[in-house]
Design a protein around this motif. Sequence first.
Motif, PDB file in Angstrom:
ATOM      1  N   GLY A   1       6.510   7.703  -2.219  1.00  0.00           N
ATOM      2  CA  GLY A   1       6.021   7.034  -1.029  1.00  0.00           C
ATOM      3  C   GLY A   1       4.860   6.108  -1.286  1.00  0.00           C
ATOM      4  O   GLY A   1       4.444   5.363  -0.394  1.00  0.00           O
ATOM      5  N   GLY A   2       4.324   6.108  -2.508  1.00  0.00           N
ATOM      6  CA  GLY A   2       3.167   5.291  -2.819  1.00  0.00           C
ATOM      7  C   GLY A   2       3.534   3.994  -3.522  1.00  0.00           C
ATOM      8  O   GLY A   2       4.697   3.718  -3.825  1.00  0.00           O
TER       9      GLY A   2
ATOM     10  N   GLU B   1       0.820  -1.204   0.000  1.00  0.00           N
ATOM     11  CA  GLU B   1       0.000   0.000   0.000  1.00  0.00           C
ATOM     12  C   GLU B   1       0.859   1.260   0.000  1.00  0.00           C
ATOM     13  O   GLU B   1       0.355   2.363  -0.220  1.00  0.00           O
ATOM     14  N   ALA B   2       2.130   1.119   0.269  1.00  0.00           N
ATOM     15  CA  ALA B   2       3.075   2.242   0.279  1.00  0.00           C
ATOM     16  C   ALA B   2       4.451   1.681  -0.009  1.00  0.00           C
ATOM     17  O   ALA B   2       4.715   0.481   0.153  1.00  0.00           O
TER      18      ALA B   2
END
Length: 813
Positions: A446-447, A370-371
């Motif tokens: 960051g993703g 998710e990140a």
Amino acid sequence: MKKLMLPLVLGMLFAFPAAKTFAQFANVQIIHNSADPAADSVDIYVNAGATPAIADFKFREATPFIQLPAGVQVNVGIAPGNSTGPGDIIATFPFTLTANENYVVVATGVLNPAMFDATVNGAGAIAFDLKVLTPAQTTGTGGNVDIVAAHGATDAPDVDVLVNFGTTPLIDNLAYGTFSGYASVPPAAYILNVTPAANNTTVVASFYADLSGLGGGSAVVFASGFLNPSANMNGAAFGLFAALANGTVVELPAVGNARAQVVHNSADPAAATVDVYINFVSDSLKLDDFAFRAATPFVDLPTGYPISIGIAPANSTSSSEAIATFTPTLTNGESYLVVANGVLNPAMFAANPDGASTGFTLFLEAGAKEASGNANVDIKVLHGATDAPSVGVNANGGAIVPSASYSNFTGYLNVPAAEYRVDITGANAPGTLVAPFYVDASTLGGGATLVFASGFLDPAANMNGEAFGLFAAFADGTVAPLTAVGNARAQVIHNAADPAAATVDVYVNALADTIKLDDFAFRAATPFVDLPTGYELEIVIALPTSTGITDGVVATIPATLAAGGSYHIVANGLVSPASFAANPDGVSTAFGLFVADSAREAGVGSGVDLKVFHGATDAPTVDVLANYSTPALISGAAYTDFTGYLSVPAADYDLSITPTGQNSTLVATFDADVTGLGGGAGIILASGFLDPATNQNGEGFGLLLVLPDGAATLLPLATSIADDLIRADENLVLYPNPTTGNTTLSYTIGQGGSSRITITDITGKPVLDITNEKQAAGAYDINFSVDQLPAGIYTVVLTTETTFSVKRLSVIR
């Protein structure tokens, strides 16, 4: 084999004395539930026999119900596993069984309570012991499953057990070392939530119990192990186990939590919108009207048992309408991508070129993110296009996935947050371009995202399903298409008359490549070239001495082109406008790129297609006359304006530049001989300075004709103010006007010399050319026929040594 032999062995051992016959028996099941590591395996002796009645009896094992003699005392001795004889017995327990009764005997507790956590239940309570349940049940009631619970976790408090997240405990206030009463439940699957007694909102642990195949049977569900193994000699962790009447012990799977994102990537038109049912035993999630290329955010899903994922037609009312059902078991703490892919009836679609199965299925990929955990972006790629072969993936010219076949996920690629040109290429063939795309990941630091290939390369062979594309599914459920990179045609023209930009280097940065025009001179042009579309190009103008795209930069200008478009890109203006004459109309003269779409590389007919660009910074808004005809061929062209295309016959023209609305005041006239350009196209640019002396002595004004092949030619000066040619329309008279046949031209020559009369149609095309020899000063009449001319408005131009005259002639039929 040991469990199968137990009834026989125990029956023989309990048959004492040898000569005595017992007519009465009881049914007994023994369960080893002592979590003390020292008692992991035990030997069970009966009446101190020479050999164990049960040898090497393991923790969490059980015997079936067996018949043992009733009515006499039986001494059961417990010894460590692999004991050598009854002398190794560490604890003895006497029993007298009642005839025809059923018993469950559970070994529980620890050998040395001082070495374990006794803060909850006390040292005395957790000492090793045999706990007895009677009467026990060996079958269920009325086809149900009869279950009884035994609390055998020494460091656990009194507990309740709730079923399927209900609020009323099925088992209430069960203390360590005790049994609950029997509960009779239908044969089904259940979630058992263990909570502290009287605190049912705090779930200690959840477990999955599939009793669907146990109708008519019974089971002992026993809590086993330690809540805190580290405080209990690192013994086994807490769990629930079920001992069946036949001695089978089943561990009830702990129900945990996984994270999952569901993506709909089935391009089958019949599955364009579906309902998705995800059943969790006690609850379900419905994704209503879930569309192709949609995604959920990451959601919590239970683990430890098979969840049911059913795909049903849109507008379904229940999971019973599912056309496909999948039952994955997820792992606690894991994170998944769940992608619905493939087609419902592969026979109706093109086969996969590599022979891969294209049937409708779920692709389940563990390790989803998710990140990214850093400033970069984590990208995972899925090949989900059924009719596409194995492919490679290149980013900005570098291969990041040499080869991936249908249904394959790549690992995560941790890349900087930036813009990327992503090329789908042949597998292990980066030079074979299949489809290019653009993605702007500059704001995604960051993703993490899943980029999935979607749709059909050949929709016509696939039920006219959606065309191939790349899409990105983000953790929040947003799905965005990657922009398809197309192709545009463009011609670049240097028309900036600033002497400081007389020669420049031009860079066109297309992410995966950079085009450089080296030492590109004023009034030079490229031919039409291919440029990518779908993302912003960076066009950099640099000094001619530059060695790279960041060296000696004069200007950086973004441009986004459209797929299939064709453009003129004109560099124009002044690097330092304050050092030059201002534009008379107040238009900014700063250096820039001026872009016109719908550029033509050929004419649309047999004539010549021409457009005009006003690029003279110190010139006012102007009109353009062809062969001195009025109305103006082009009217009201201001600095930086492009005109539309004018289709004119391939002929020789005099093009006169006049201030707008002042067509008798010639700024300059140029000879545009386009007789050889039939079927072609071009652009004419007003170029240079009307007054070089006030513009750093830059190049003088002129008209620049640029052809599609890059040929750039200054049109020769035909007539200008310097020639002292005076407009004198009064010198020319036409009668009759309008005319149906013959007409007479009467004119006066004030100074002897050559004269010429030209008649043109409304486009400026010459239709009659009456050239006289030199004539003396005086008045003249010429009569001629217009029978060969169609009805319309024509322009008659008389040119003498000192004047020119223009009149309109109307021909009617």
